[in-house]
Design a protein around this motif. Structure first.
Motif, PDB file in Angstrom:
ATOM      1  N   ARG A   3      -0.964 -13.633   7.040  1.00  0.00           N
ATOM      2  CA  ARG A   3      -1.883 -13.885   5.933  1.00  0.00           C
ATOM      3  C   ARG A   3      -2.920 -14.925   6.336  1.00  0.00           C
ATOM      4  N   GLU A  54      -6.095 -14.257  -0.717  1.00  0.00           N
ATOM      5  CA  GLU A  54      -5.593 -14.138   0.645  1.00  0.00           C
ATOM      6  C   GLU A  54      -5.806 -12.715   1.143  1.00  0.00           C
ATOM      7  N   THR A  69      -4.150  -9.985   4.079  1.00  0.00           N
ATOM      8  CA  THR A  69      -2.939  -9.764   4.864  1.00  0.00           C
ATOM      9  C   THR A  69      -3.168  -8.626   5.848  1.00  0.00           C
TER      10      THR A  69
END
Length: 217
Positions: free
Chosen positions: A161, A201, A203
């Motif tokens: 991440r 975020e 990923t």
């Protein structure tokens, strides 16, 4: 968040001359009044050049131009006397200011792919400037001060991440691999335009490379 898929880009270039272009925004004859810019960003072009192909000398002005090579080597020459070879992992920045001319070619034996972003400057005029940063690190953002912008390069392993910058505008472009961002899976050539980004975020679904533009205007 506005997701634009790779297949939605405007096709351009000159395939007969070995130039295949994919435009994220209105560009040349591809005019869309609802897709002129995002913050300071006015172009994000994926360019594919066959060996020996390229863009002959042409002018630019009042544009900050940042180039990221995906595959191959890009030969750059400009009217201020710079002649360089740009390779994967390098950041090339040409500030065209009041006016500059340059040439971009694939002088290598293999195919060349690069992503080129154009940003509108905060103020017009000035003298042209050129910078090449070899092998930029993930943790080192590249500042385009003339456009009040920062480029963040993220190379993610599967499951890894990374924070998305909190900013008025964020433009995320997937260079390679697959990522997941705010519930959307993005693949090579896909992009996300995020307004008012906060606490997000990204990923890696697979090993991936991502360009994150942090734009304050």
């Amino acid at each position: 968040m506005d997701v634009r898929r790779a297949g939605e880009r405007y096709r351009g270039g000159d395939p007969g001359a070995g130039i295949d272009s994919h435009h994220a925004f209105s560009f040349g004859p591809h005019y869309d009044p609802d897709n002129l810019r995002f913050g300071a960003m006015i172009a994000c072009n994926e360019e594919r050049l066959a060996p020996g192909a390229g863009f002959d000398e042409h002018p630019h002005s009042h544009t900050e131009i940042v180039t990221w090579v995906v595959e191959g080597e890009l030969t750059h020459r400009d009217s201020t006397g710079h002649e360089t070879t740009v390779r994967p992992g390098d950041v090339q920045h040409l500030s065209s200011a009041a006016g500059v001319r340059h040439v971009e070619r694939n002088d290598g034996a293999g195919p060349l792919t690069f992503v080129q972003t154009w940003l509108a400057p905060s103020a017009p005029g000035g003298a042209p400037a050129y910078e090449l940063v070899p092998g930029i690190a993930d943790s080192t953002p590249y500042a385009v001060a003339g456009a009040a912008a920062l480029l963040h390069v993220r190379r993610l392993a599967p499951g890894e991440r990374a924070a998305v910058p909190d900013a008025a505008y964020v433009y995320a472009h997937v260079v390679r691999g697959d990522v997941r961002l705010a519930g959307e899976e993005l693949r090579p050539g896909d992009a996300a335009r995020i307004t008012g980004a906060k606490g997000l975020e990204v990923t890696g679904v697979t090993a991936a490379e991502l360009l994150l533009w942090e734009l304050s205007r």
